[in-house]
Design a protein around this motif. Structure first.
Motif, mmCIF file in Angstrom:
data_model
loop_
_atom_site.group_PDB
_atom_site.id
_atom_site.type_symbol
_atom_site.label_atom_id
_atom_site.label_comp_id
_atom_site.label_asym_id
_atom_site.label_seq_id
_atom_site.Cartn_x
_atom_site.Cartn_y
_atom_site.Cartn_z
ATOM 1 N N ASN A 36 22.428 12.608 26.058
ATOM 2 C CA ASN A 36 21.834 13.906 25.736
ATOM 3 C C ASN A 36 21.155 14.513 26.955
ATOM 4 N N ARG A 95 9.772 19.797 23.763
ATOM 5 C CA ARG A 95 11.055 19.369 24.314
ATOM 6 C C ARG A 95 12.157 19.701 23.308
ATOM 7 N N GLU A 96 13.267 20.240 23.803
ATOM 8 C CA GLU A 96 14.365 20.605 22.915
ATOM 9 C C GLU A 96 15.677 20.002 23.404
ATOM 10 N N LEU A 97 16.534 19.692 22.446
ATOM 11 C CA LEU A 97 17.864 19.172 22.768
ATOM 12 C C LEU A 97 18.745 20.324 23.233
ATOM 13 N N TYR A 157 17.985 17.093 27.421
ATOM 14 C CA TYR A 157 16.879 17.821 26.809
ATOM 15 C C TYR A 157 16.227 18.678 27.895
ATOM 16 N N GLN A 178 12.292 20.869 28.669
ATOM 17 C CA GLN A 178 10.950 21.225 28.225
ATOM 18 C C GLN A 178 10.381 22.268 29.170
#
Length: 119
Positions: A34, A44-46, A36, A38
């Motif tokens: 993944n 924090r987002e995918l 991510y 921030q």
């Protein structure tokens, strides 16, 4: 276990960057990978996900059509190609490796690389 991101930097709006994440110390080809991000003051987002064999990818709506995730299991490396960058893409980008085996979660993180989109 190590995940080492590279390729971040300063880029103008509309530009491109390619992030790389080199993995070691675990069986890379068995892990979902993944990216991510921030941004300051935000959670924090995918951003993007790729399955272990690379057959399936998923993206956040905000980056669909602009970002592309890929992996090279022979090189233990995952990539994030970022095109048509916008100021709102400015963030620290993190590489993550995840696996769930025999009831245990394995969750590894890199140190992050800064991406700044600004004129």
């Amino acid at each position: 276990v190590q995940l080492v991101e590279s390729g971040g930097g300063l880029v103008q709006p509309g530009g491109s960057l390619r992030l790389s994440c080199a993995a070691s110390g675990f069986t890379f080809s068995s892990y979902v990978m993944n990216w991510y991000r921030q941004a300051p003051g935000k959670e924090r987002e995918l951003v993007a996900r790729i399955t272990s064999a690379g057959g399936t990818t998923n993206y956040a709506d905000s980056v669909k059509g602009r970002f592309s995730i890929s992996r090279d299991n022979a090189k233990n490396t995952v990539y994030l190609q970022m095109n048509s960058l916008k100021p709102e893409d400015t963030a620290v980008y993190y590489c993550n490796a995840f696996s769930f085996k025999r009831g245990y979660e394995y969750d590894y993180w890199g140190q992050g690389t800064q991406v700044t989109v600004s004129s």
